[in-house]
Motif scaffolding. Structure first.
Motif, short mmCIF file in Angstrom:
data_model
loop_
_atom_site.label_atom_id
_atom_site.label_comp_id
_atom_site.label_asym_id
_atom_site.label_seq_id
_atom_site.Cartn_x
_atom_site.Cartn_y
_atom_site.Cartn_z
N VAL A 23 0.84 -1.20 0.00
CA VAL A 23 0.00 0.00 0.00
C VAL A 23 0.87 1.25 0.00
O VAL A 23 0.57 2.23 -0.67
CB VAL A 23 -0.96 -0.02 1.22
N SER A 24 1.97 1.23 0.73
CA SER A 24 2.84 2.41 0.78
C SER A 24 3.53 2.65 -0.56
O SER A 24 3.93 3.77 -0.85
CB SER A 24 3.87 2.26 1.89
N LEU A 25 3.67 1.61 -1.36
CA LEU A 25 4.31 1.76 -2.67
C LEU A 25 3.33 2.16 -3.76
O LEU A 25 3.71 2.33 -4.91
CB LEU A 25 5.02 0.46 -3.05
N ASP A 26 2.06 2.29 -3.42
CA ASP A 26 1.03 2.66 -4.39
C ASP A 26 1.11 4.16 -4.68
O ASP A 26 0.36 4.96 -4.14
CB ASP A 26 -0.35 2.28 -3.87
N GLN A 30 -1.51 7.53 -4.12
CA GLN A 30 -1.06 8.68 -3.33
C GLN A 30 -1.17 9.96 -4.14
O GLN A 30 -1.62 10.99 -3.63
CB GLN A 30 0.38 8.47 -2.87
N ARG A 31 -0.75 9.91 -5.40
CA ARG A 31 -0.87 11.10 -6.25
C ARG A 31 -2.32 11.52 -6.41
O ARG A 31 -2.65 12.71 -6.35
CB ARG A 31 -0.27 10.82 -7.63
N ARG A 32 -3.18 10.57 -6.64
CA ARG A 32 -4.61 10.87 -6.82
C ARG A 32 -5.16 11.52 -5.54
O ARG A 32 -5.90 12.51 -5.61
CB ARG A 32 -5.34 9.58 -7.15
N GLU A 33 -4.79 10.98 -4.40
CA GLU A 33 -5.28 11.52 -3.13
C GLU A 33 -4.74 12.93 -2.88
O GLU A 33 -5.46 13.82 -2.44
CB GLU A 33 -4.89 10.58 -1.99
N TRP A 34 -3.45 13.15 -3.17
CA TRP A 34 -2.87 14.49 -2.96
C TRP A 34 -3.47 15.51 -3.93
O TRP A 34 -3.65 16.67 -3.58
CB TRP A 34 -1.36 14.45 -3.10
N ARG A 35 -3.82 15.07 -5.14
CA ARG A 35 -4.50 15.99 -6.07
C ARG A 35 -5.87 16.38 -5.53
O ARG A 35 -6.28 17.53 -5.64
CB ARG A 35 -4.64 15.33 -7.44
N ARG A 36 -6.58 15.41 -4.95
CA ARG A 36 -7.89 15.70 -4.38
C ARG A 36 -7.76 16.67 -3.21
O ARG A 36 -8.54 17.63 -3.09
CB ARG A 36 -8.55 14.40 -3.91
N VAL A 37 -6.75 16.47 -2.36
CA VAL A 37 -6.51 17.37 -1.23
C VAL A 37 -6.17 18.77 -1.73
O VAL A 37 -6.69 19.77 -1.22
CB VAL A 37 -5.39 16.81 -0.33
#
Length: 68
Positions: A23-26, A30-37
């Protein structure tokens, strides 16, 4: 019996750590989530900026002391 419990617990722990590492290597997630934030932060910033916008005299009521 104890051997089986220790072996089973060890196996479960190994699978758990493997899942956490995966999961940490996904990076795509992570990029998708940071874009949403970032999008939510920009929207909040624009909303606050709009609230701090100086009011036009036409926007204020006639009795308002800020109208003068």
């Amino acid at each position: 019996m104890t051997t089986y419990l220790v072996a089973g617990g060890g196996l479960v722990l190994m699978l758990w750590f493997a899942m956490l590492i995966g999961v940490s290597l996904d990076t795509q997630g992570q990029r998708r989530e940071w874009r949403r934030v970032a999008q939510q932060r920009r929207a909040a910033w624009e909303e606050r900026r709009e609230e701090r916008r100086p009011r036009e005299p036409e926007d204020l009521c006639i009795e308002c002391p800020l109208r003068r």
